[in-house]
Write a protein that holds these residues in place. Structure first.
Motif, mmCIF file in Angstrom:
data_model
loop_
_atom_site.group_PDB
_atom_site.id
_atom_site.type_symbol
_atom_site.label_atom_id
_atom_site.label_comp_id
_atom_site.label_asym_id
_atom_site.label_seq_id
_atom_site.Cartn_x
_atom_site.Cartn_y
_atom_site.Cartn_z
ATOM 1 N N MET A 12 -5.646 -11.760 4.398
ATOM 2 C CA MET A 12 -6.951 -12.157 4.941
ATOM 3 C C MET A 12 -6.883 -13.589 5.480
ATOM 4 O O MET A 12 -7.407 -13.894 6.552
ATOM 5 C CB MET A 12 -8.046 -12.059 3.873
ATOM 6 C CG MET A 12 -8.470 -10.644 3.534
ATOM 7 S SD MET A 12 -8.963 -9.663 4.966
ATOM 8 C CE MET A 12 -10.345 -10.605 5.580
ATOM 9 N N ASP A 13 -6.234 -14.463 4.717
ATOM 10 C CA ASP A 13 -6.071 -15.857 5.154
ATOM 11 C C ASP A 13 -5.352 -15.924 6.497
ATOM 12 O O ASP A 13 -5.769 -16.637 7.411
ATOM 13 C CB ASP A 13 -5.229 -16.627 4.120
ATOM 14 C CG ASP A 13 -6.123 -17.313 3.102
ATOM 15 O OD1 ASP A 13 -7.351 -17.158 3.222
ATOM 16 O OD2 ASP A 13 -5.582 -17.968 2.190
ATOM 17 N N LEU A 53 -7.123 -15.580 13.978
ATOM 18 C CA LEU A 53 -8.338 -15.429 14.789
ATOM 19 C C LEU A 53 -8.875 -16.788 15.227
ATOM 20 O O LEU A 53 -9.325 -16.956 16.356
ATOM 21 C CB LEU A 53 -9.407 -14.656 14.009
ATOM 22 C CG LEU A 53 -9.115 -13.173 13.776
ATOM 23 C CD1 LEU A 53 -10.214 -12.534 12.952
ATOM 24 C CD2 LEU A 53 -8.959 -12.432 15.102
ATOM 25 N N ALA A 54 -8.802 -17.771 14.321
ATOM 26 C CA ALA A 54 -9.287 -19.114 14.663
ATOM 27 C C ALA A 54 -8.414 -19.713 15.760
ATOM 28 O O ALA A 54 -8.925 -20.310 16.724
ATOM 29 C CB ALA A 54 -9.286 -19.989 13.423
ATOM 30 N N LEU A 77 -3.389 -9.389 -0.674
ATOM 31 C CA LEU A 77 -4.636 -9.172 0.069
ATOM 32 C C LEU A 77 -5.212 -10.516 0.514
ATOM 33 O O LEU A 77 -5.630 -10.678 1.670
ATOM 34 C CB LEU A 77 -5.639 -8.416 -0.815
ATOM 35 C CG LEU A 77 -6.994 -8.095 -0.205
ATOM 36 C CD1 LEU A 77 -6.851 -7.206 1.020
ATOM 37 C CD2 LEU A 77 -7.897 -7.394 -1.228
ATOM 38 N N GLY A 78 -5.211 -11.480 -0.400
ATOM 39 C CA GLY A 78 -5.726 -12.820 -0.091
ATOM 40 C C GLY A 78 -4.929 -13.469 1.019
ATOM 41 O O GLY A 78 -5.493 -14.020 1.968
ATOM 42 N N TYR A 126 -1.095 -7.517 -5.818
ATOM 43 C CA TYR A 126 -1.920 -6.937 -4.750
ATOM 44 C C TYR A 126 -3.005 -7.930 -4.327
ATOM 45 O O TYR A 126 -3.222 -8.162 -3.140
ATOM 46 C CB TYR A 126 -2.560 -5.633 -5.229
ATOM 47 C CG TYR A 126 -3.515 -5.061 -4.205
ATOM 48 C CD1 TYR A 126 -3.044 -4.336 -3.127
ATOM 49 C CD2 TYR A 126 -4.883 -5.297 -4.300
ATOM 50 C CE1 TYR A 126 -3.894 -3.849 -2.168
ATOM 51 C CE2 TYR A 126 -5.750 -4.807 -3.340
ATOM 52 C CZ TYR A 126 -5.255 -4.083 -2.279
ATOM 53 O OH TYR A 126 -6.119 -3.612 -1.322
ATOM 54 N N ASN A 127 -3.669 -8.500 -5.325
ATOM 55 C CA ASN A 127 -4.743 -9.439 -5.000
ATOM 56 C C ASN A 127 -4.212 -10.632 -4.213
ATOM 57 O O ASN A 127 -4.864 -11.122 -3.294
ATOM 58 C CB ASN A 127 -5.437 -9.908 -6.277
ATOM 59 C CG ASN A 127 -6.335 -8.817 -6.832
ATOM 60 O OD1 ASN A 127 -6.969 -8.093 -6.083
ATOM 61 N ND2 ASN A 127 -6.360 -8.665 -8.142
ATOM 62 N N LEU A 187 -5.013 -13.569 8.718
ATOM 63 C CA LEU A 187 -5.837 -12.987 9.778
ATOM 64 C C LEU A 187 -6.852 -14.017 10.270
ATOM 65 O O LEU A 187 -7.039 -14.204 11.479
ATOM 66 C CB LEU A 187 -6.560 -11.732 9.262
ATOM 67 C CG LEU A 187 -7.624 -11.155 10.180
ATOM 68 C CD1 LEU A 187 -7.021 -10.607 11.463
ATOM 69 C CD2 LEU A 187 -8.412 -10.039 9.488
ATOM 70 N N GLU A 188 -7.485 -14.682 9.322
ATOM 71 C CA GLU A 188 -8.503 -15.673 9.696
ATOM 72 C C GLU A 188 -7.884 -16.838 10.465
ATOM 73 O O GLU A 188 -8.443 -17.311 11.451
ATOM 74 C CB GLU A 188 -9.221 -16.160 8.439
ATOM 75 C CG GLU A 188 -10.162 -15.104 7.877
ATOM 76 C CD GLU A 188 -10.439 -15.250 6.397
ATOM 77 O OE1 GLU A 188 -10.998 -14.316 5.812
ATOM 78 O OE2 GLU A 188 -10.079 -16.289 5.804
ATOM 79 N N ASP A 189 -6.691 -17.281 10.020
ATOM 80 C CA ASP A 189 -6.012 -18.377 10.730
ATOM 81 C C ASP A 189 -5.670 -17.962 12.161
ATOM 82 O O ASP A 189 -5.851 -18.730 13.103
ATOM 83 C CB ASP A 189 -4.710 -18.751 9.996
ATOM 84 C CG ASP A 189 -4.994 -19.530 8.729
ATOM 85 O OD1 ASP A 189 -6.120 -20.056 8.592
ATOM 86 O OD2 ASP A 189 -4.101 -19.600 7.860
ATOM 87 N N PHE A 217 -2.738 3.941 -7.227
ATOM 88 C CA PHE A 217 -3.547 3.014 -6.427
ATOM 89 C C PHE A 217 -4.424 2.153 -7.333
ATOM 90 O O PHE A 217 -4.548 0.943 -7.126
ATOM 91 C CB PHE A 217 -4.416 3.776 -5.427
ATOM 92 C CG PHE A 217 -3.770 3.913 -4.075
ATOM 93 C CD1 PHE A 217 -3.411 2.796 -3.357
ATOM 94 C CD2 PHE A 217 -3.536 5.151 -3.522
ATOM 95 C CE1 PHE A 217 -2.812 2.901 -2.112
ATOM 96 C CE2 PHE A 217 -2.930 5.283 -2.276
ATOM 97 C CZ PHE A 217 -2.566 4.155 -1.578
ATOM 98 N N LEU A 253 0.825 -1.212 0.000
ATOM 99 C CA LEU A 253 0.000 0.000 0.000
ATOM 100 C C LEU A 253 0.860 1.263 0.000
ATOM 101 O O LEU A 253 0.403 2.326 -0.403
ATOM 102 C CB LEU A 253 -0.930 0.021 1.218
ATOM 103 C CG LEU A 253 -2.119 -0.927 1.193
ATOM 104 C CD1 LEU A 253 -2.932 -0.784 2.462
ATOM 105 C CD2 LEU A 253 -3.001 -0.695 -0.013
ATOM 106 N N PHE A 280 -4.263 -1.858 -7.357
ATOM 107 C CA PHE A 280 -5.399 -2.685 -6.949
ATOM 108 C C PHE A 280 -5.784 -3.720 -7.994
ATOM 109 O O PHE A 280 -6.438 -4.698 -7.686
ATOM 110 C CB PHE A 280 -6.599 -1.799 -6.611
ATOM 111 C CG PHE A 280 -6.410 -1.000 -5.349
ATOM 112 C CD1 PHE A 280 -5.507 -1.419 -4.381
ATOM 113 C CD2 PHE A 280 -7.118 0.157 -5.112
ATOM 114 C CE1 PHE A 280 -5.317 -0.695 -3.227
ATOM 115 C CE2 PHE A 280 -6.945 0.887 -3.953
ATOM 116 C CZ PHE A 280 -6.033 0.461 -3.014
ATOM 117 N N GLN A 281 -5.409 -3.450 -9.234
ATOM 118 C CA GLN A 281 -5.764 -4.417 -10.266
ATOM 119 C C GLN A 281 -4.625 -5.389 -10.549
ATOM 120 O O GLN A 281 -4.782 -6.293 -11.368
ATOM 121 C CB GLN A 281 -6.167 -3.682 -11.539
ATOM 122 C CG GLN A 281 -7.442 -2.891 -11.291
ATOM 123 C CD GLN A 281 -8.020 -2.256 -12.517
ATOM 124 O OE1 GLN A 281 -7.742 -2.667 -13.618
ATOM 125 N NE2 GLN A 281 -8.835 -1.243 -12.324
#
Lengths: 294, 418
Positions: free
Chosen positions: A241-242, A248-249, A237-238, A233-234, A244-246, A224, A181, A228-229
């Motif tokens: 998020m993965d 949090l779990a 970002l993926g 970046y994608n 973060l989810e791991d 930007f 970013l 983003f495209q």
């Protein structure tokens, strides 16, 4: 040489003597206190138990001290003190290796500052710098969190280690994502320089300072949009998020362990209850509807 | 003497002037910010006439006498993302006020704030559960056989699904900035949703957190939404009406309920990723959502510079529904500007009001007890008397992208430029 041995006793002899002396010192009070205590009546049973426990502990300590004062044990102990710096060095080397690799990447990157910036191009993202710390963590550090745990509390320890591991992975992924970013700001900065240079040469520099801001924000926006495209970046970002989810779990699993000790329902129990209520309500709604239609 | 290529003197002069201006502005801004600010949103009076779980139904108090109010009530269904208060954000730019002033008998769904227990609720529960219960309630309360249905964004998608499954209850369907065709690469949202591992996300979070979604929306254009917007605020913070409206918008933008987990999962998988709705393959609650069953008149309004629901995602629906009376209207604005910009206030609400009135047949006081069958009512537009007229042609430019920011709305749109 032999004189030196007498006047300057070696480390091994000194430690052996100290251990023997310590064993004798702690052994004596145990023997003295233990005698009278055994002769007391049942009314002083509790006191006797504690004295006995103390005496037993002292005997064990004396035995260990005596054993440790044997030359072979001393050899082993001294070997440990010899290899301890090696272990420390290895651990430090791992961390420093990672740190230096990261530094090297940053130095390389700084070296590239000043190169011409392609307008609105994000495809030359420096993946190596982004990946440096992540790889070091994956290769050199992560395995420490996967050391098999033993004993009654092994599952709890494993869950704590897992949460720490996931937190580290998330922090790494987040750092990479934030660095991505940051790229548009960096590129906009270079592009603004080039643009100002160009305007200076042509003598068209705006007098109003707001015009510079407008120019910058428009360039930034363009960068930007391109970032983003981009697949990088994608992907980042993926992965963030993965991660973060791991994390949090994993954190949730520790919280569940902690909640077990408290008189409150766990999330799993609440979830089961919520689902039951949901299904019941759905059933009632459909019955009511059927009833209305009849 | 030759003029310098770098007008240092002029730049410094401007800086000095601006420093003075800023100083005066800060002094005035202090008075504004410390004074009484009217930042209330959703101020138009209403009554909650129905409640079910977290969901409420608002009925707005009529401002016209009953003989000037449209007989067929209008039910507005907002998205599960953000809140319906956007339609009544500020007194001068309120779609709600506009509707009431023109004789619309207005009901609006307030989806409330889902909690953890709501994570199991599916699209079926929202459409065939809450929405259908609400429609039945309104039909009974107003003693009519059909209502007009207006859906906004995701609420529009729900309204399309509802109209396909319960066509006999809907007299006219209005969809606004409503995503129905998800097979597009216009707009970052459609690109990002493709790779999203929604199963893992919902298994982790339970419900889709509103703050996380908001963060995602901010990331659609950080330069404008996280920097330029607040620079704009700093430049105008001595202007009381500006500050009041800015704060109103901030209140609305960051008032984001979570989305029930299973609904979000289904919306992403079946719609964003598989595009089942427009392909007429969507199944909700075990029932096929057959778009050919949408035979009532349909007005579809979308925005040319909408970055969340780009024209390509919104315009196709009218060509696949069964209705012969359909109209596409593309307004020259963005996703939120369509409801709040002063320019579209003159186009958006009046268009809907006139379109509905043209199909009302006749005006009767609301709440009369002389119900008539839907079949007996005259549809003035049984045939396509208003063929798909676009009042604003869609841009067909390609090339470098430039962003346009709707005044104060906080969510910008993307326009293609040559």
């Amino acid at each position: 040489m032999s004189e030196n041995e007498h006047t300057m006793p070696d480390l091994q002899t000194m430690v052996m003597e100290w251990l023997r002396a310590a064993g004798r010192f702690w052994g004596e009070p145990g023997r003295e206190d233990g005698g009278p205590a055994d002769e007391e009546g049942g009314s002083r049973q509790a006191e006797r138990f504690s004295i006995e426990a103390y005496a037993a502990m002292m005997k064990t300590y004396q035995a260990v001290s005596t054993a440790m004062s044997e030359p072979s044990a001393m050899d082993s102990l001294l070997r440990t003190t010899t290899i301890l710096p090696d272990i420390t060095t290895t651990l430090l080397a791992t961390g420093m290796k990672g740190y230096f690799a990261l530094q090297q990447q940053i130095v390389d990157k700084i070296g590239r500052i000043g190169n011409s910036t392609d307008p609105y191009r994000i495809d030359n993202i420096d993946q190596e710098t982004l990946r440096a710390w992540s790889e070091i963590y994956q290769k050199e550090i992560r395995q420490y969190f996967n050391i098999p745990q033993l004993g009654l509390s092994r599952f709890y320890q494993e869950r704590v280690n897992q949460a720490l591991d996931k937190l580290n992975i998330f922090s790494t992924a987040l750092a990479e994502f934030i660095q991505l970013l940051w790229l548009p700001f960096e590129k906009s900065y270079h592009m603004m320089h080039e643009k100002i240079e160009e305007l200076t040469r042509s003598g068209n520099l705006p007098e109003d300072t707001r015009a510079y801001y407008q120019m910058w924000v428009k360039i930034l926006e363009g960068h930007f949009m391109n970032l983003f495209q981009s697949p990088e970046y994608n992907k980042a970002l993926g992965e963030t998020m993965d991660a973060l989810e791991d994390y949090l779990a994993a954190r949730s699993r520790i919280l569940q362990d902690m909640l077990q000790t408290l008189p409150v329902p766990s999330r799993k129990e609440m979830e089961d209850l919520c689902k039951e209520v949901y299904l019941l309500k759905k059933k009632i709604r459909s019955l009511e509807r059927a009833n209305r239609e009849d | 003497m030759e003029k310098s290529k770098i007008p240092v003197d002029m730049i410094l002069k401007h800086l000095a002037e601006q420093a003075e201006v800023h100083q005066v502005r800060v002094q005035k801004a202090t008075d504004v910010l410390l004074g009484n600010l009217d930042t209330e949103i959703a101020a138009t009076p209403y009554e909650v006439v129905y409640e079910e779980d977290r969901v409420k139904l608002k009925h707005y108090n009529a401002v016209l006498p009953s003989n000037e109010t449209m007989r067929t009530p209008l039910l507005v269904v907002y998205a599960l993302i953000n809140r319906e208060t956007m339609l009544d954000l500020q007194p001068q730019r309120s779609v709600v006020k506009n509707f009431l002033a023109n004789g619309i008998n207005l009901y609006m769904v307030d989806w409330g704030y889902p909690t953890y227990k709501d994570k199991f609720l599916t699209i079926d529960d929202h459409v065939n559960g809450y929405m259908d219960d609400i429609v039945d309630f309104v039909l009974k309360r107003e003693k009519v056989e059909q209502i007009n249905l207006m859906g906004i964004c995701m609420g529009g998608t729900f309204s399309v699904i509802y109209s396909a499954l319960h066509p006999h209850k809907i007299k006219n369907l209005v969809t606004t900035v409503c995503p129905t065709n998800f097979d597009t690469r216009q707009g970052l949202l459609h690109i990002w949703m493709r790779w999203l591992d929604v199963d893992k996300m919902i298994d982790t979070f339970g419900n889709m957190p509103g703050d996380l979604m908001n963060f995602g929306f901010l990331l659609l254009n950080p330069a404008r939404l996280m920097i330029d917007k607040y620079i704009g605020f700093l430049e105008n913070m001595d202007n009381k009406p500006f500050v009041e409206n800015f704060v109103r918008m901030e209140k609305w933008i960051f008032d984001s309920p979570d989305v029930p987990g299973e609904t979000f999962r289904q919306f992403i998988k079946d719609l964003y990723q598989k595009n089942l709705l427009i392909e007429n393959r969507l199944v909700i609650g075990g029932r096929h959502v057959d778009l050919s069953k949408i035979t009532m008149p349909m007005l579809n309004i979308y925005a040319q510079y909408d970055h969340l629901v780009p024209p390509e995602a919104a315009e196709k629906i009218t060509s696949v529904v069964g209705s012969r009376d359909t109209e596409n209207v593309c307004l020259d604005t963005g996703h939120i500007g369509i409801y709040v910009s002063s320019k579209t206030q003159k186009e958006f609400a009046p268009k809907i009001i006139n379109w509905l009135k043209a199909r009302e047949g006749r005006y009767e006081p609301a709440g009369r007890d002389d119900t008539e069958s839907a079949a007996e009512r005259v549809h003035p537009s049984a045939k396509n008397i208003y063929p798909g007229v676009k009042i604003s042609e869609e841009s067909n430019h390609a090339g470098k992208k430039e962003l346009f920011f709707d005044n104060l709305q906080g969510k910008q749109s993307i326009r293609n430029h040559p």
